[in-house]
Design a protein around this motif. Structure first.
Motif, mmCIF file in Angstrom:
data_model
loop_
_atom_site.group_PDB
_atom_site.id
_atom_site.type_symbol
_atom_site.label_atom_id
_atom_site.label_comp_id
_atom_site.label_asym_id
_atom_site.label_seq_id
_atom_site.Cartn_x
_atom_site.Cartn_y
_atom_site.Cartn_z
ATOM 1 N N UNK A 1 73.472 75.772 -11.331
ATOM 2 C CA UNK A 1 73.587 74.934 -12.307
ATOM 3 C C UNK A 1 75.200 74.538 -12.141
ATOM 4 N N UNK A 2 76.100 75.643 -12.396
ATOM 5 C CA UNK A 2 77.612 75.415 -12.331
ATOM 6 C C UNK A 2 77.947 74.753 -11.040
ATOM 7 N N UNK A 3 77.422 75.165 -10.017
ATOM 8 C CA UNK A 3 77.530 74.502 -8.629
ATOM 9 C C UNK A 3 77.276 73.092 -8.633
ATOM 10 N N UNK A 4 76.016 72.791 -9.235
ATOM 11 C CA UNK A 4 75.675 71.566 -9.264
ATOM 12 C C UNK A 4 76.416 70.540 -10.205
ATOM 13 N N UNK A 5 76.857 71.095 -11.258
ATOM 14 C CA UNK A 5 77.771 70.467 -12.319
ATOM 15 C C UNK A 5 79.100 70.126 -11.478
ATOM 16 N N UNK A 6 79.539 71.092 -10.872
ATOM 17 C CA UNK A 6 80.885 71.054 -10.204
ATOM 18 C C UNK A 6 80.879 69.773 -9.141
ATOM 19 N N UNK A 7 79.879 69.985 -8.505
ATOM 20 C CA UNK A 7 79.684 68.901 -7.352
ATOM 21 C C UNK A 7 79.607 67.493 -7.952
ATOM 22 N N UNK A 8 78.639 67.468 -8.957
ATOM 23 C CA UNK A 8 78.624 65.826 -9.509
ATOM 24 C C UNK A 8 79.876 65.766 -10.148
ATOM 25 N N UNK A 9 80.618 66.568 -11.019
ATOM 26 C CA UNK A 9 82.045 66.415 -11.684
ATOM 27 C C UNK A 9 82.847 65.829 -10.492
ATOM 28 N N UNK A 10 83.037 66.563 -9.330
ATOM 29 C CA UNK A 10 83.821 66.098 -8.233
ATOM 30 C C UNK A 10 83.767 64.777 -7.644
#
Length: 376
Positions: free
Chosen positions: A131-140
């Motif tokens: 979840x946090x990896x996906x959120x960070x990827x979209x965020x980036x």
């Protein structure tokens, strides 16, 4: 209520727009401060102070959100403060620019811990690391688009910092609209509060580990400052945002991959950013040309992506409360401020490379020892 995957994507879209604005602005802020007359020490102190204010206030905002259940109020207020970035187009001195930089960081402080608590609550069905990896990827995606926009604008309008900062206003309007949609879909989410059942000592050790990692890391503002100084004689300072673009691209690629690794291997993955901090900081400090700084930016982006995914995932598994996230972020912020001051002074006074390497090794060795204690 939305499913976990779609909820994470929606919160990621909010962060994407926010990052487009403030990461775009941050990609040229050190160069802008240098043009306004700031030294490396001033840049280190100003950006470090902004980070410290941000992270210390996160502790209070997290506790406040837990006590009053005002997670969304703080999220809205925090994203509203991003308006400080377009307002930098009006700054006429480094002091005024510094004040706006701190305001933007204060806004991030108010929103991050409550937002991470909401994200932790909606992501239970898919795994904290993912979840946090996906959120960070979209965020980036936004963090990549912002510096790319600044690179293009400064290439088209050399020295056009006012145009560059003002260009983020349409994204700010879109951010407010998407925020309203997110609240409509996820406003009923009730994050965990208080300690969340996690042993306080575990969160404390994680905070110590992250702080030791952070205090030995040369952060992007000083990498950008060095790039500006190296490129200035040739009149190629428009390339400075390229450094930040590399940071964000690597961050975007690394975060989800390490998030998956965390779900499989747990705390062992925390050793990776500690080890990579050594070449990241060493190349940042010792670089004498632009291409070496690009290498440093790639290392730094790797460390940043891991911090943004595995540290947050670890807190989620320790309860995932806004208070816990606030504690972690406070440690990161204070140590980022100290890092800016220490490395800024070392750069300004031309410290020997042996001293710098010894300092980097000492901080990361201490962090590895803390990790060993956590695993026991």
């Amino acid at each position: 209520m939305m499913g976990g995957f779609r909820a994470v994507l929606l919160l990621g879209l909010v962060s994407l727009l926010g990052d487009l604005i403030y990461e775009g602005g941050r990609s040229i802020i050190p160069d802008y401060l240098r043009v306004l007359g700031a030294s490396a020490l001033v840049v280190g102190v100003v950006t470090g102070l902004g980070e410290m204010v941000m992270q210390v206030v996160k502790l209070g905002s997290g506790a406040l959100a837990d006590r009053t259940r005002t997670h969304w109020h703080l999220i809205f207020l925090g994203y509203g403060a991003i308006l400080a970035i377009p307002l930098l187009s009006l700054a006429s001195s480094w002091e005024l620019a510094a004040a706006l930089i701190v305001v933007e960081r204060l806004g991030k402080a108010l929103r991050t811990a409550p937002r991470d608590a909401v994200l932790s609550a909606v992501s239970r069905s898919m795994g904290a690391g993912k979840a946090f990896g996906l959120h960070e990827a979209v965020d980036q995606l936004g963090a990549v688009a912002g510096p790319a926009l600044m690179l293009v604008l400064l290439a088209l309008f050399p020295g056009g910092y006012g145009v560059a900062f003002a260009s983020t206003l349409p994204a700010y309007a879109a951010l407010l609209a998407i925020m309203a949609v997110a609240y409509g879909r996820l406003g009923a989410v009730k994050p965990e509060v208080g300690c969340g059942g996690a042993p306080a000592g575990r969160v404390g050790l994680l905070t110590l580990l992250a702080s030791l990692n952070s205090v030995g890391l040369v952060y992007a503002p000083l990498i950008l400052y060095r790039a500006s100084a190296i490129l200035s004689p040739s009149g190629q300072t428009y390339l400075v945002p390229l450094i930040y673009l590399v940071v964000q691209l690597v961050d975007m690629a690394v975060a989800p991959a390490v998030g998956f690794l965390y779900d499989r291997y747990g705390l062992k993955t925390l050793a990776i950013p500690l080890i990579l901090t050594i070449p990241s900081s060493a190349t940042a400090f010792l670089a004498q040309d632009f291409f070496t700084l690009l290498l440093s930016a790639a290392f730094f982006g790797s460390v940043l992506g891991m911090q943004e995914s595995v540290y947050r995932a670890a807190v989620s598994e320790m309860g995932g409360t806004a208070t816990s996230y606030g504690l972690l972020n406070t440690g990161l912020g204070v140590s980022a401020f100290l890092s800016g001051v220490i490395y800024g002074m070392l750069m300004d006074f031309g410290a020997p490379s042996q001293v710098v390497i010894a300092y980097i090794l000492a901080t990361q060795s201490a962090a590895l020892l803390t990790l060993a204690r956590m695993k026991n």
